[in-house]
Design an enzyme around this catalytic site. Sequence first.
Site, PDB file in Angstrom:
ATOM      1  N   CYS A  76       0.827  -1.202   0.000  1.00 46.05           N
ATOM      2  CA  CYS A  76       0.000   0.000   0.000  1.00 46.05           C
ATOM      3  C   CYS A  76       0.866   1.258   0.000  1.00 46.05           C
ATOM      4  O   CYS A  76       0.519   2.261  -0.629  1.00 46.05           O
ATOM      5  CB  CYS A  76      -0.917   0.010   1.222  1.00 46.05           C
TER       6      CYS A  76
ATOM      7  N   CYS B 208      -8.068  -2.875  -4.128  1.00 44.69           N
ATOM      8  CA  CYS B 208      -7.316  -3.646  -5.113  1.00 44.69           C
ATOM      9  C   CYS B 208      -7.856  -5.075  -5.182  1.00 44.69           C
ATOM     10  O   CYS B 208      -8.292  -5.643  -4.175  1.00 44.69           O
ATOM     11  CB  CYS B 208      -5.834  -3.662  -4.739  1.00 44.69           C
TER      12      CYS B 208
ATOM     13  N   CYS C 157      -5.607   1.392   4.364  1.00 46.22           N
ATOM     14  CA  CYS C 157      -4.546   1.316   3.365  1.00 46.22           C
ATOM     15  C   CYS C 157      -3.309   2.095   3.753  1.00 46.22           C
ATOM     16  O   CYS C 157      -2.260   1.934   3.148  1.00 46.22           O
ATOM     17  CB  CYS C 157      -5.054   1.827   2.022  1.00 46.22           C
TER      18      CYS C 157
END
Length: 263
Positions: free
Chosen positions: A131, A212, A238
């Site tokens: 991330c 994602c 994230c």
Amino acid sequence: MTDPNSVKGDKLVSLPAPTVARALSRLAEGSTPQQILQTALTRDFPGRIALVSSFGAESAPLLHMVSQIDKSTPVLFLETGMLFPATLSYQQDLSEALGLTNVRVIRPAREDLLEADPKGDLHREDPDSCCAIRKTLPLNRALEGFSAWITGRKRYQSSSRAELEFFDADADGRIKVNPLAMWDAHQIRAYMEEHQLPLHPMVSENFPSIGCAPCTTPVAPGEDPRAGRWRGREKVECGIHIVDGKVVREQKREHEGVVASFM
């Protein structure tokens, strides 16, 4: 104590960001999201503010509100290289439908990926680092020159967002504007229906929060809307939104106080 009514104009750049955020949050009490956006875009941070959007499950209302005020507002879209194809299509279609003229697709630096994630599998062993490379670093670069940024975070989304205010500050001294902080899922859906905004195509597949592809799974009835993010791990955010320079963890909430995160 700082008088909230004095925190405007030039004083916004001379006071510590947390002080500004607290004062602006007090001023915003009772305001609608549209009023908060109008003030932030035209009075408090004109030309110095961007909207950061994932073009996810609940992104359309905020994007629509901004488009009604100024279609040229910078919109930063983090294309991590691992998003669902449906998200990429939705971003293009929604941007066109709303007439947004300044959408900036932000990608991770090629040299960072070659150094830290050459095989594209870093998310399996170290999702925090993944991330950081694919989201946090690119966003930090993209936000250079901005004094504030708009997020779509809401209190109802998870317990780690339960105390979110209309304004808070990031680690770099920028103000984060959270116009929808007090809205719930019913208000989001009602706004979308009223303005005939298209749903992200994966919402009907039980994806109320979409990140994602490798790190997002469907959510079962009764689960936290963000339960499908990094399922099976302690990670719940994230890392784009952090507290005191640290990535927020759900289990740390009692010790670290108010937290904030990305939609």
